[in-house]
Design a protein around this motif. Structure first.
Motif, PDB file in Angstrom:
ATOM      1  N   THR A 152     -76.480  75.354 119.668  1.00 36.87           N
ATOM      2  CA  THR A 152     -75.451  75.066 118.308  1.00 36.87           C
ATOM      3  C   THR A 152     -74.419  74.830 118.756  1.00 36.87           C
ATOM      4  OG1 THR A 152     -77.067  76.249 116.736  1.00 36.87           O
ATOM      5  CG2 THR A 152     -75.119  75.813 116.048  1.00 36.87           C
ATOM      6  N   ARG A 153     -74.000  75.875 119.290  1.00 35.30           N
ATOM      7  CA  ARG A 153     -72.031  75.452 119.812  1.00 35.30           C
ATOM      8  C   ARG A 153     -71.738  73.648 120.851  1.00 35.30           C
ATOM      9  NH1 ARG A 153     -71.878  79.501 123.582  1.00 35.30           N
ATOM     10  NH2 ARG A 153     -70.945  81.324 121.875  1.00 35.30           N
ATOM     11  N   ARG A 154     -73.178  73.591 121.295  1.00 37.35           N
ATOM     12  CA  ARG A 154     -72.573  72.374 122.059  1.00 37.35           C
ATOM     13  C   ARG A 154     -72.941  71.565 120.232  1.00 37.35           C
ATOM     14  NH1 ARG A 154     -76.223  72.519 126.031  1.00 37.35           N
ATOM     15  NH2 ARG A 154     -77.840  71.875 124.528  1.00 37.35           N
ATOM     16  N   ARG A 155     -73.825  71.220 120.024  1.00 37.68           N
ATOM     17  CA  ARG A 155     -73.622  70.568 119.320  1.00 37.68           C
ATOM     18  C   ARG A 155     -72.517  70.695 117.938  1.00 37.68           C
ATOM     19  NH1 ARG A 155     -79.298  68.353 116.288  1.00 37.68           N
ATOM     20  NH2 ARG A 155     -77.515  67.460 115.428  1.00 37.68           N
ATOM     21  N   LEU A 156     -72.272  71.686 117.719  1.00 40.80           N
ATOM     22  CA  LEU A 156     -71.048  71.942 116.864  1.00 40.80           C
ATOM     23  C   LEU A 156     -68.794  71.680 117.438  1.00 40.80           C
ATOM     24  CD1 LEU A 156     -71.551  74.957 115.236  1.00 40.80           C
ATOM     25  CD2 LEU A 156     -71.656  73.112 114.151  1.00 40.80           C
ATOM     26  N   LEU A 157     -69.387  71.030 119.128  1.00 36.86           N
ATOM     27  CA  LEU A 157     -68.282  70.944 119.767  1.00 36.86           C
ATOM     28  C   LEU A 157     -68.818  69.409 119.785  1.00 36.86           C
ATOM     29  CD1 LEU A 157     -67.853  73.513 122.601  1.00 36.86           C
ATOM     30  CD2 LEU A 157     -66.824  73.488 120.342  1.00 36.86           C
ATOM     31  N   ASP A 158     -69.633  68.846 119.886  1.00 38.05           N
ATOM     32  CA  ASP A 158     -69.604  67.642 119.863  1.00 38.05           C
ATOM     33  C   ASP A 158     -69.086  66.790 118.717  1.00 38.05           C
ATOM     34  OD1 ASP A 158     -71.042  67.218 122.334  1.00 38.05           O
ATOM     35  OD2 ASP A 158     -72.281  66.811 121.948  1.00 38.05           O
TER      36      ASP A 158
ATOM     37  N   ARG B 176     -65.244  74.271 115.430  1.00 37.84           N
ATOM     38  CA  ARG B 176     -64.847  74.495 116.356  1.00 37.84           C
ATOM     39  C   ARG B 176     -64.668  76.418 115.858  1.00 37.84           C
ATOM     40  NH1 ARG B 176     -60.256  71.608 116.628  1.00 37.84           N
ATOM     41  NH2 ARG B 176     -60.598  69.902 117.357  1.00 37.84           N
ATOM     42  N   ASP B 177     -64.528  77.036 115.001  1.00 36.75           N
ATOM     43  CA  ASP B 177     -64.471  78.167 114.556  1.00 36.75           C
ATOM     44  C   ASP B 177     -66.858  78.749 114.281  1.00 36.75           C
ATOM     45  OD1 ASP B 177     -61.360  78.207 114.558  1.00 36.75           O
ATOM     46  OD2 ASP B 177     -62.126  77.891 112.095  1.00 36.75           O
ATOM     47  N   LEU B 178     -66.715  77.780 114.047  1.00 32.39           N
ATOM     48  CA  LEU B 178     -68.379  78.240 114.013  1.00 32.39           C
ATOM     49  C   LEU B 178     -69.185  77.731 114.975  1.00 32.39           C
ATOM     50  CD1 LEU B 178     -69.646  76.359 110.846  1.00 32.39           C
ATOM     51  CD2 LEU B 178     -69.327  78.800 110.994  1.00 32.39           C
ATOM     52  N   ALA B 179     -68.095  77.336 116.026  1.00 33.28           N
ATOM     53  CA  ALA B 179     -68.969  77.578 117.320  1.00 33.28           C
ATOM     54  C   ALA B 179     -68.915  78.307 118.190  1.00 33.28           C
ATOM     55  CB  ALA B 179     -68.753  75.682 118.420  1.00 33.28           C
ATOM     56  N   GLU B 180     -68.011  79.485 118.091  1.00 32.82           N
ATOM     57  CA  GLU B 180     -67.396  80.117 118.597  1.00 32.82           C
ATOM     58  C   GLU B 180     -68.221  81.830 118.585  1.00 32.82           C
ATOM     59  OE1 GLU B 180     -63.290  81.810 117.803  1.00 32.82           O
ATOM     60  OE2 GLU B 180     -62.519  80.103 117.964  1.00 32.82           O
TER      61      GLU B 180
END
Length: 66
Positions: free
Chosen positions: A23-29, A13-17
């Protein structure tokens, strides 16, 4: 083990910010999957493989000649 997955979920979640939309969508998944693994008794854990079955001995009987 639950804290392990929960920590990974927070890191994702921290990286997704700071990530681009794809990439944000993949990291949150990924974070969501880790969060599900961190819950005790979760039904989303990987199932155990089925037990191995030994073939009948009849298949191996014979003289061994083809």
């Amino acid at each position: 083990m639950d804290e392990f997955y929960s920590g990974f979920a927070q890191r994702a979640r921290d990286l997704a910010e700071k990530a681009d939309p794809f990439t944000r969508r993949r990291l949150l998944d990924l974070a969501q999957r880790y969060e599900l693994k961190s819950r005790p008794g979760s039904s989303h854990r990987r199932p155990s493989p089925p037990p191995r079955v030994t073939p009948p001995a009849v298949l191996f009987s014979g003289s061994g000649e083809a």
